[in-house]
Every structure is written in structure tokens, then in C-alpha cells.
Motif scaffolding. Structure first.
Motif, PDB file in Angstrom:
ATOM      1  N   ASP A   1      67.664  36.633  26.045  1.00 45.18           N
ATOM      2  CA  ASP A   1      67.621  35.542  26.559  1.00 45.18           C
ATOM      3  C   ASP A   1      67.518  35.886  28.229  1.00 45.18           C
ATOM      4  N   TYR A   2      66.617  35.287  28.679  1.00 41.38           N
ATOM      5  CA  TYR A   2      66.430  35.537  30.373  1.00 41.38           C
ATOM      6  C   TYR A   2      66.777  34.077  30.982  1.00 41.38           C
ATOM      7  N   THR A   3      67.833  34.049  31.808  1.00 37.19           N
ATOM      8  CA  THR A   3      68.114  32.755  32.564  1.00 37.19           C
ATOM      9  C   THR A   3      67.168  32.928  33.611  1.00 37.19           C
ATOM     10  N   VAL A   4      66.381  31.965  33.934  1.00 29.33           N
ATOM     11  CA  VAL A   4      65.324  32.074  34.945  1.00 29.33           C
ATOM     12  C   VAL A   4      65.959  31.817  36.358  1.00 29.33           C
ATOM     13  N   GLY A   5      65.719  32.976  37.140  1.00 27.67           N
ATOM     14  CA  GLY A   5      66.425  33.169  38.597  1.00 27.67           C
ATOM     15  C   GLY A   5      67.876  33.733  38.279  1.00 27.67           C
ATOM     16  N   ASP A   6      68.335  34.242  37.229  1.00 32.37           N
ATOM     17  CA  ASP A   6      69.592  34.781  36.822  1.00 32.37           C
ATOM     18  C   ASP A   6      70.620  33.820  37.638  1.00 32.37           C
ATOM     19  N   ALA A   7      71.605  34.323  38.347  1.00 30.50           N
ATOM     20  CA  ALA A   7      72.671  33.394  38.817  1.00 30.50           C
ATOM     21  C   ALA A   7      72.345  32.463  39.696  1.00 30.50           C
ATOM     22  N   GLN A   8      71.324  32.226  40.315  1.00 33.75           N
ATOM     23  CA  GLN A   8      70.633  31.216  40.960  1.00 33.75           C
ATOM     24  C   GLN A   8      70.173  30.143  40.228  1.00 33.75           C
ATOM     25  N   GLN A   9      69.711  30.639  39.012  1.00 32.08           N
ATOM     26  CA  GLN A   9      69.162  29.378  37.955  1.00 32.08           C
ATOM     27  C   GLN A   9      67.502  28.882  38.691  1.00 32.08           C
ATOM     28  N   TRP A  10      67.271  27.934  37.901  1.00 38.34           N
ATOM     29  CA  TRP A  10      66.175  27.111  38.670  1.00 38.34           C
ATOM     30  C   TRP A  10      66.442  26.132  39.671  1.00 38.34           C
ATOM     31  N   GLY A  11      66.067  26.540  40.859  1.00 35.38           N
ATOM     32  CA  GLY A  11      66.125  25.603  42.038  1.00 35.38           C
ATOM     33  C   GLY A  11      65.893  26.224  43.162  1.00 35.38           C
ATOM     34  N   PHE A  12      66.282  25.767  44.323  1.00 34.50           N
ATOM     35  CA  PHE A  12      65.692  26.421  45.634  1.00 34.50           C
ATOM     36  C   PHE A  12      66.267  27.632  45.835  1.00 34.50           C
ATOM     37  N   GLY A  13      65.811  28.527  46.676  1.00 26.09           N
ATOM     38  CA  GLY A  13      66.529  29.538  47.252  1.00 26.09           C
ATOM     39  C   GLY A  13      66.330  31.024  46.459  1.00 26.09           C
TER      40      GLY A  13
ATOM     41  N   CYS B   1      57.515  22.735  43.913  1.00 24.58           N
ATOM     42  CA  CYS B   1      56.456  23.971  43.561  1.00 24.58           C
ATOM     43  C   CYS B   1      55.983  24.613  44.915  1.00 24.58           C
ATOM     44  N   SER B   2      55.752  23.727  45.726  1.00 25.07           N
ATOM     45  CA  SER B   2      55.120  24.288  46.842  1.00 25.07           C
ATOM     46  C   SER B   2      56.239  24.725  47.857  1.00 25.07           C
ATOM     47  N   GLY B   3      57.556  24.619  47.546  1.00 24.61           N
ATOM     48  CA  GLY B   3      58.637  25.263  48.280  1.00 24.61           C
ATOM     49  C   GLY B   3      59.375  26.269  47.334  1.00 24.61           C
ATOM     50  N   GLY B   4      58.316  26.789  46.426  1.00 31.30           N
ATOM     51  CA  GLY B   4      58.972  28.188  45.701  1.00 31.30           C
ATOM     52  C   GLY B   4      59.417  28.059  44.177  1.00 31.30           C
ATOM     53  N   MET B   5      59.585  26.835  43.697  1.00 33.61           N
ATOM     54  CA  MET B   5      59.953  26.678  42.369  1.00 33.61           C
ATOM     55  C   MET B   5      58.751  26.956  41.431  1.00 33.61           C
TER      56      MET B   5
END
Length: 172
Positions: free
Chosen positions: A25-37, A111-115
């Protein structure tokens, strides 16, 4: 003597096949998860995705979503015609076939902000045990251990139990 040889062979088969039954199971973005940054291109390039693995998108419900899209929509951040849309805040997507899959956030400007993330899935069976990422304290967390984690723990117990049983037969 034949029973001991059969027991040893069964133990070797069990141990050899045990490792290949695991999925990740891969948490997308690991600790940062799905969001900005997070840099999702770097994140995805550091992983090996295999058929049977699962992507877990954890995000604030209502603040983000997940759209699965075609490559052209991924490249242009077009949100009008997604293949699938998820809005539950804890989206689990099984990787059931090989190839590249494309995901974006459908909220205007995200999306254009990197998500956005593209994952290339290789054929074969996953061989890495599930390891949940540590959630960021300011974001929504996933509920408890995943079922894959429970299966992994159960397999560990069964391997130890059967290994002990077979060794006692061999040494008896």
C-alpha cells in the motif's frame, strides 16, 4: 525418513512462496499525503509499483479530490472528462494491470500547482510488505492498519507456526 523429506520440502515451498504473496500500500506523497508541497514526480520515481499494489490518497474531504485521467488530460491538467473521480478523502486504488496511470486533483488550480502524479505499474507480483507512512499531524489520517497489514502479520504467525511444526517433525 520420507515424511521428514516431505516436511522439509513443504517448509521450503511455504517459505519461498510467502514473500511473493505480499502487496504494498503506497500512501501517495508519503507523510505529506495528497496536497500541496509534495513533489509527486520525485515521489513516484522513487517507488517500484507492481500489479497487486494499492495507491492510497489521503486528503481533506472537500479541499481536494482525485481524478484518474488520460495522459493528455494529465499533461494539460484538463478536469472535464476524467476516467474516474474520487472524493472520499481516503481513496484506495488497486493497481490491477501494468502500464502508466495518471491522477490529478480536480479542484481549480491544484493540478497546475503540482497536485498530479503518474505511476508506472510493472507486471508481476508485489514483493514488498506493507509499511504505512507516518501522517502529517495537520492532515486527515488513515483509519488504523490496512487489511494488507493484518494479512502480513497473519502470514508471519503462520510461517512461524508451520516452521516450528515441520522442524519438530524433522528432528523427532
Amino acid at each position: 525418513m520420507a515424511v521428514r523429506i516431505a516436511a522439509m520440502a513443504a517448509l521450503l515451498v511455504l517459505c519461498a512462496s510467502y514473500h511473493y504473496a505480499e502487496a504494498t500500500d503506497y500512501t501517495v506523497g508519503d507523510a505529506q499525503q495528497w496536497g500541496f508541497g509534495a513533489n509527486y514526480t520525485t515521489w513516484a520515481s522513487s517507488k517500484t509499483f507492481l500489479v497487486g499494489d494499492t495507491l492510497v490518497f489521503i486528503y481533506a474531504n472537500g479541499a481536494h479530490d482525485v481524478l484518474e485521467v488520460q495522459k493528455s488530460a494529465y499533461d494539460s491538467c484538463a478536469t472535464s472528462n476524467p476516467t474516474k473521480q474520487y472524493t472520499d478523502g481516503n481513496t484506495r486504488i488497486s493497481l490491477t494491470s501494468s502500464g502508466t496511470r495518471y491522477f490529478i486533483c480536480g479542484i481549480t488550480g491544484h493540478c497546475s500547482g503540482g497536485m498530479k502524479v503518474a505511476v508506472t505499474v510493472s507486471a508481476g507480483t508485489s514483493t514488498t510488505p506493507t509499511t504505512p507512512a507516518a501522517p502529517s499531524p495537520s492532515t486527515k489520517t488513515a483509519p488504523g492498519p490496512t487489511s494488507a497489514g493484518h494479512v502480513s502479520q497473519l502470514k508471519d504467525v503462520l510461517v512461524l507456526l508451520f516452521g516450528s511444526l515441520f522442524m519438530s517433525l524433522i528432528l523427532a
